[in-house]
Design a protein around this motif. Structure first.
Motif, PDB file in Angstrom:
ATOM      1  N   GLN A  32       0.816  -1.217   0.000  1.00 48.69           N
ATOM      2  CA  GLN A  32       0.000   0.000   0.000  1.00 48.69           C
ATOM      3  C   GLN A  32       0.851   1.268   0.000  1.00 48.69           C
ATOM      4  O   GLN A  32       0.324   2.360  -0.273  1.00 48.69           O
ATOM      5  CB  GLN A  32      -0.921   0.017   1.231  1.00 48.69           C
ATOM      6  CG  GLN A  32      -1.782  -1.213   1.380  1.00 48.69           C
ATOM      7  CD  GLN A  32      -2.623  -1.497   0.150  1.00 48.69           C
ATOM      8  OE1 GLN A  32      -3.299  -0.605  -0.356  1.00 48.69           O
ATOM      9  NE2 GLN A  32      -2.571  -2.734  -0.328  1.00 48.69           N
ATOM     10  N   VAL A  91       6.322   1.981  -3.813  1.00 48.37           N
ATOM     11  CA  VAL A  91       6.250   1.828  -5.269  1.00 48.37           C
ATOM     12  C   VAL A  91       7.682   1.691  -5.775  1.00 48.37           C
ATOM     13  O   VAL A  91       8.482   2.621  -5.644  1.00 48.37           O
ATOM     14  CB  VAL A  91       5.562   3.034  -5.938  1.00 48.37           C
ATOM     15  CG1 VAL A  91       5.520   2.841  -7.456  1.00 48.37           C
ATOM     16  CG2 VAL A  91       4.162   3.234  -5.374  1.00 48.37           C
ATOM     17  N   LEU A 131       8.999   9.482  -5.376  1.00 47.48           N
ATOM     18  CA  LEU A 131       7.928  10.446  -5.146  1.00 47.48           C
ATOM     19  C   LEU A 131       6.642   9.736  -4.736  1.00 47.48           C
ATOM     20  O   LEU A 131       5.987  10.131  -3.763  1.00 47.48           O
ATOM     21  CB  LEU A 131       7.686  11.276  -6.414  1.00 47.48           C
ATOM     22  CG  LEU A 131       6.485  12.232  -6.367  1.00 47.48           C
ATOM     23  CD1 LEU A 131       6.637  13.231  -5.231  1.00 47.48           C
ATOM     24  CD2 LEU A 131       6.317  12.947  -7.706  1.00 47.48           C
ATOM     25  N   ALA A 132       6.281   8.687  -5.447  1.00 47.91           N
ATOM     26  CA  ALA A 132       5.055   7.959  -5.138  1.00 47.91           C
ATOM     27  C   ALA A 132       5.150   7.283  -3.768  1.00 47.91           C
ATOM     28  O   ALA A 132       4.181   7.300  -2.990  1.00 47.91           O
ATOM     29  CB  ALA A 132       4.773   6.912  -6.220  1.00 47.91           C
ATOM     30  N   SER A 133       6.306   6.713  -3.446  1.00 44.78           N
ATOM     31  CA  SER A 133       6.476   6.050  -2.155  1.00 44.78           C
ATOM     32  C   SER A 133       6.348   7.046  -1.015  1.00 44.78           C
ATOM     33  O   SER A 133       5.689   6.776  -0.005  1.00 44.78           O
ATOM     34  CB  SER A 133       7.832   5.338  -2.094  1.00 44.78           C
ATOM     35  OG  SER A 133       7.913   4.303  -3.045  1.00 44.78           O
ATOM     36  N   THR A 134       6.982   8.212  -1.174  1.00 49.14           N
ATOM     37  CA  THR A 134       6.914   9.242  -0.137  1.00 49.14           C
ATOM     38  C   THR A 134       5.490   9.770   0.019  1.00 49.14           C
ATOM     39  O   THR A 134       5.002   9.973   1.137  1.00 49.14           O
ATOM     40  CB  THR A 134       7.867  10.400  -0.468  1.00 49.14           C
ATOM     41  OG1 THR A 134       9.191   9.896  -0.628  1.00 49.14           O
ATOM     42  CG2 THR A 134       7.858  11.435   0.647  1.00 49.14           C
ATOM     43  N   THR A 135       4.820   9.984  -1.097  1.00 50.33           N
ATOM     44  CA  THR A 135       3.438  10.461  -1.061  1.00 50.33           C
ATOM     45  C   THR A 135       2.534   9.451  -0.357  1.00 50.33           C
ATOM     46  O   THR A 135       1.698   9.812   0.479  1.00 50.33           O
ATOM     47  CB  THR A 135       2.923  10.720  -2.484  1.00 50.33           C
ATOM     48  OG1 THR A 135       3.757  11.693  -3.126  1.00 50.33           O
ATOM     49  CG2 THR A 135       1.489  11.227  -2.455  1.00 50.33           C
ATOM     50  N   ASN A 136       2.710   8.178  -0.687  1.00 56.54           N
ATOM     51  CA  ASN A 136       1.908   7.121  -0.057  1.00 56.54           C
ATOM     52  C   ASN A 136       2.175   7.032   1.442  1.00 56.54           C
ATOM     53  O   ASN A 136       1.263   6.792   2.235  1.00 56.54           O
ATOM     54  CB  ASN A 136       2.195   5.775  -0.712  1.00 56.54           C
ATOM     55  CG  ASN A 136       1.651   5.681  -2.118  1.00 56.54           C
ATOM     56  OD1 ASN A 136       0.767   6.443  -2.502  1.00 56.54           O
ATOM     57  ND2 ASN A 136       2.177   4.756  -2.901  1.00 56.54           N
ATOM     58  N   GLN A 150      13.436  12.270  -0.751  1.00 51.91           N
ATOM     59  CA  GLN A 150      12.638  11.193  -1.320  1.00 51.91           C
ATOM     60  C   GLN A 150      13.506  10.008  -1.729  1.00 51.91           C
ATOM     61  O   GLN A 150      13.104   8.847  -1.564  1.00 51.91           O
ATOM     62  CB  GLN A 150      11.846  11.718  -2.524  1.00 51.91           C
ATOM     63  CG  GLN A 150      10.766  12.725  -2.149  1.00 51.91           C
ATOM     64  CD  GLN A 150      10.134  13.377  -3.364  1.00 51.91           C
ATOM     65  OE1 GLN A 150      10.612  13.237  -4.487  1.00 51.91           O
ATOM     66  NE2 GLN A 150       9.046  14.119  -3.140  1.00 51.91           N
ATOM     67  N   GLN A 207      13.204   6.181  -0.336  1.00 55.70           N
ATOM     68  CA  GLN A 207      13.126   5.012  -1.211  1.00 55.70           C
ATOM     69  C   GLN A 207      14.254   4.023  -0.921  1.00 55.70           C
ATOM     70  O   GLN A 207      14.038   2.798  -0.946  1.00 55.70           O
ATOM     71  CB  GLN A 207      13.190   5.458  -2.676  1.00 55.70           C
ATOM     72  CG  GLN A 207      12.926   4.339  -3.677  1.00 55.70           C
ATOM     73  CD  GLN A 207      11.479   3.885  -3.672  1.00 55.70           C
ATOM     74  OE1 GLN A 207      10.583   4.669  -3.381  1.00 55.70           O
ATOM     75  NE2 GLN A 207      11.246   2.620  -4.006  1.00 55.70           N
ATOM     76  N   ASP A 267      10.074   4.472  -7.646  1.00 47.23           N
ATOM     77  CA  ASP A 267       9.370   5.760  -7.710  1.00 47.23           C
ATOM     78  C   ASP A 267       9.398   6.418  -6.330  1.00 47.23           C
ATOM     79  O   ASP A 267       8.446   6.301  -5.550  1.00 47.23           O
ATOM     80  CB  ASP A 267       7.934   5.548  -8.177  1.00 47.23           C
ATOM     81  CG  ASP A 267       7.244   6.851  -8.575  1.00 47.23           C
ATOM     82  OD1 ASP A 267       7.688   7.922  -8.096  1.00 47.23           O
ATOM     83  OD2 ASP A 267       6.268   6.813  -9.348  1.00 47.23           O
TER      84      ASP A 267
END
Length: 239
Positions: free
Chosen positions: A38, A41, A46-51, A132, A136, A44
């Motif tokens: 969940q 990513v 940016l996506a991992s940090t956002t999640n 970020q 990651q 990615d």
């Protein structure tokens, strides 16, 4: 088939081990199998940090579940050694040390999982892109750490399976399942840590992991339901 409980078999300890086994399966499935899917990513940042920032509550629950797994693992390691040391002292010691090594790696791995939250919540002076990337990196290190502790766990299951096969306590089918399935953890750990890509191995690994997962859950249920029974010598001979 006739089975005889070992004279040193402790029904209370067996039932406790069964509860721990099933608790580890639930907590570990959540913290290792569900939560990372969940949040992380691959490739990615940016996506991992956002999640991560969008799922802080889930992230904290995952940490709590990881802590529970580590504590449960310490207890079950001691109990399994207590239950099987009379069956094979050397194998029981090997199983205990291998699982203890796994617990140590899991503790270190938990730190990698916690670090992204620390990086996000405390001023570091890094630029956003650098921060970020570090988040990651921690997630990637945590993922690889899973394959490291799998090596220790595979060795533990191999020894435990052999102990079951040597004993007249636990159904030997479970012993075969743990012994054969252990190679799923061992092979996957080696393959992932050496960055080996052999398509033919993937299906075999999945099959072995299915076998060992079913065997582990079945062993936990057996310990809880059947292993916890205190039988008289006469009934133990005829059961």
């Amino acid at each position: 088939m006739a089975q005889r409980l070992h004279p040193q078999w402790d029904p209370i300890a067996a039932r406790t081990a069964g509860v721990l086994y099933l608790s580890i399966a639930v907590c570990g499935g959540f913290s290792i199998g569900y939560v990372p899917l969940q949040i992380v990513v691959a490739g990615d940042p940016l996506a991992s940090t956002t999640n991560l920032l969008a799922n802080i509550g889930l992230y904290r629950l995952g940490i709590l579940a990881d802590c529970a797994v580590i504590l449960f693992e310490i207890a079950i390691t001691a109990i399994l050694y207590h239950l099987f040391r009379q069956v094979g002292p050397k194998l029981a010691t090997l199983a205990m040390l291998a699982r203890a090594g796994m617990i140590g790696v899991m503790g270190i791995n938990l730190m990698f999982w916690v670090m992204p939250y620390i990086l996000e919540q405390n001023p570091t002076g890094f630029e956003t892109a650098q921060l970020q990337a570090m988040v990651q990196f921690c997630f990637d290190a945590h993922a690889m750490g899973v394959f490291v502790w799998q090596l220790f766990f595979g060795m533990h299951l191999l020894a435990l399976g052999c102990l079951i096969l040597k004993s007249s306590i636990v159904p030997h089918l479970l012993g075969w399942g743990l012994t054969i399935g252990a190679f799923g953890y061992l092979i996957q750990g080696v393959v992932e840590l050496t960055f080996t890509e052999i398509a033919l191995l993937d299906g075999g690994i999945i099959g072995l992991l299915v076998v060992v997962t079913i065997s582990e859950v079945s062993f936990g249920l057996w310990l809880l339901i059947r292993g916890g029974r205190s039988l008289s010598p006469q009934s133990a001979q005829t059961e």
